[in-house]
Scaffold this active site. Structure first.
Site, short mmCIF file in Angstrom:
data_model
loop_
_atom_site.label_atom_id
_atom_site.label_comp_id
_atom_site.label_asym_id
_atom_site.label_seq_id
_atom_site.Cartn_x
_atom_site.Cartn_y
_atom_site.Cartn_z
N ASP A 181 25.87 25.87 -7.52
CA ASP A 181 25.61 26.47 -8.82
C ASP A 181 26.87 27.22 -9.20
O ASP A 181 27.34 28.06 -8.44
CB ASP A 181 24.42 27.43 -8.71
CG ASP A 181 24.13 28.16 -10.02
OD1 ASP A 181 23.29 27.65 -10.78
OD2 ASP A 181 24.75 29.20 -10.26
N GLU A 185 26.60 20.85 -11.23
CA GLU A 185 26.17 20.67 -12.61
C GLU A 185 27.29 20.00 -13.39
O GLU A 185 28.45 20.34 -13.22
CB GLU A 185 25.91 22.02 -13.27
CG GLU A 185 24.80 22.81 -12.65
CD GLU A 185 25.08 24.28 -12.80
OE1 GLU A 185 24.59 24.88 -13.77
OE2 GLU A 185 25.81 24.83 -11.97
N CYS A 208 10.98 26.13 -10.69
CA CYS A 208 10.62 26.69 -9.39
C CYS A 208 10.84 25.64 -8.30
O CYS A 208 10.29 24.54 -8.36
CB CYS A 208 9.15 27.12 -9.39
SG CYS A 208 8.57 27.64 -7.77
N CYS A 223 7.04 25.05 -6.46
CA CYS A 223 5.94 24.31 -7.08
C CYS A 223 6.38 23.43 -8.25
O CYS A 223 5.59 22.65 -8.78
CB CYS A 223 4.84 25.28 -7.55
SG CYS A 223 5.28 26.20 -9.04
N CYS A 236 8.71 32.92 -9.76
CA CYS A 236 7.94 31.89 -10.43
C CYS A 236 6.66 32.50 -11.02
O CYS A 236 5.90 33.15 -10.30
CB CYS A 236 7.58 30.77 -9.46
SG CYS A 236 6.54 29.50 -10.20
N CYS A 272 3.49 30.35 -9.22
CA CYS A 272 3.11 30.46 -7.80
C CYS A 272 3.64 31.72 -7.13
O CYS A 272 3.30 31.99 -5.97
CB CYS A 272 3.57 29.22 -7.03
SG CYS A 272 5.33 29.20 -6.66
N ASP A 298 20.74 32.19 -8.47
CA ASP A 298 21.80 31.20 -8.29
C ASP A 298 21.51 30.23 -7.14
O ASP A 298 21.87 29.05 -7.21
CB ASP A 298 23.15 31.90 -8.04
CG ASP A 298 23.63 32.67 -9.28
OD1 ASP A 298 23.14 32.36 -10.38
OD2 ASP A 298 24.48 33.56 -9.12
ZN LIG Z 1 6.41 28.09 -8.37
#
Ligand SMILES: [Zn+2]
Length: 282
Positions: free
Chosen positions: A85, A169, A236, A239, A255, A258, A265
């Site tokens: 990242d 990226e 996330c 999940c 998140c 969850c 980062d």
């Molecule tokens: Zn999550």
């Protein structure tokens, strides 16, 4: 007279010779008509020197070499895969949780360069002081560029040594810097805020770094894959829930679905790695 003067000696061992005396520690370059000149080598020279040019920046002189037959990096497979990242706080963060800081001198010299440019703008045209100010700007420009390149080489080498696959990226640095200033018809929004970020973008030298990474990876037989950066910072990793609200601060990720919490980062780098591996499987 311009301040960037370059003279090229077209062939090594003809009018010029790299490492002409090879007496152990001290590196010298022989230039026909000049003689043996001591030089300070920034990086180890690899391959066969093809051309030698001498370039002046401000008051200092630099020897620039171009090489043929640069040996491939012979690296054994490591089994390591990595996502990175690229950020503003850290130069880059890996999916393993390593934060590599921005080069320390980079920011300081960028500030010095900006000050020198302001200073130059105040000097009277044609004056001796203006000439000196211009030399200083040229010198600092070169310094920033050399440090950036050096940092890119070291960082890229570290990455390819330890990993078979590196995902990053796909950044459009050109577009990012353009969008802040906008155009006369459509001025950019948040210009002040964005130009701060853009300056960091440029300072960090990601474009330079990604080019160096690509060539080192090719020479070492490593795979570098660029992924679409959309949503890598807000999805996330536990999940898969994607929401803007997941990113609490620049560094904090929680998140909303969850409750998974982590460093923003590192979460970004993990998502980049997953996207990269998915691209390679496709
Ligand atoms: Zn999550």
């Amino acid at each position: 007279m311009g301040w960037f003067d370059t003279v090229e000696w077209p062939k090594d061992r003809d009018g010029c010779r790299w490492n002409s005396t090879a007496d152990g520690g001290q590196v010298r370059v022989y230039l026909q008509g000049v003689g043996h000149v001591r030089v300070h080598a920034h990086r180890k020279v690899e391959g066969v020197v093809k051309t030698v040019s001498v370039k002046r920046e401000g008051r200092r002189w630099f020897v620039v070499l171009s090489c043929d037959e640069v040996p491939a990096l012979n690296l054994a497979e490591t089994g390591g895969v990595l996502g990175i990242d690229m950020g503003v706080t850290s130069f880059l963060t890996t999916s393993d949780g390593v934060h590599l800081p921005n080069p320390r001198h980079g920011r300081r010299n960028a500030d010095r360069l900006a000050a020198a440019q302001r200073d130059l703008a105040r000097k009277q045209r044609g004056s001796n002081r203006r000439r000196k100010a211009r030399e200083r700007v040229a010198g600092l420009h070169g310094k920033v560029r050399r440090q950036r390149l050096d940092h890119a080489h070291k960082t890229a080498l570290w990455l390819v040594r330890h990993h078979d696959v590196i995902a990053h990226e796909g950044l459009r640095i050109g577009n990012m810097t353009q969008s802040a200033s906008g155009t006369v018809e459509a001025p950019g929004t948040n210009v002040a805020q964005k130009s701060g970020l853009n300056r960091s973008v440029l300072d960090a030298g990601w474009g330079v770094f990604l080019n160096v990474l690509a060539s080192k990876a090719e020479s070492a037989g490593r795979v570098v894959v660029a992924v679409n950066p959309a949503n890598t910072s807000r999805t996330c990793p536990s999940c898969g829930h994607c929401a803007k609200g997941n990113r609490v601060t620049q560094a904090g990720f929680v998140c909303v679905a969850c409750g998974f919490a982590g460093h923003g980062d590192v979460v970004g780098a993990t998502n980049v790695l997953r996207a990269g591996l998915a691209l390679l499987r496709a």
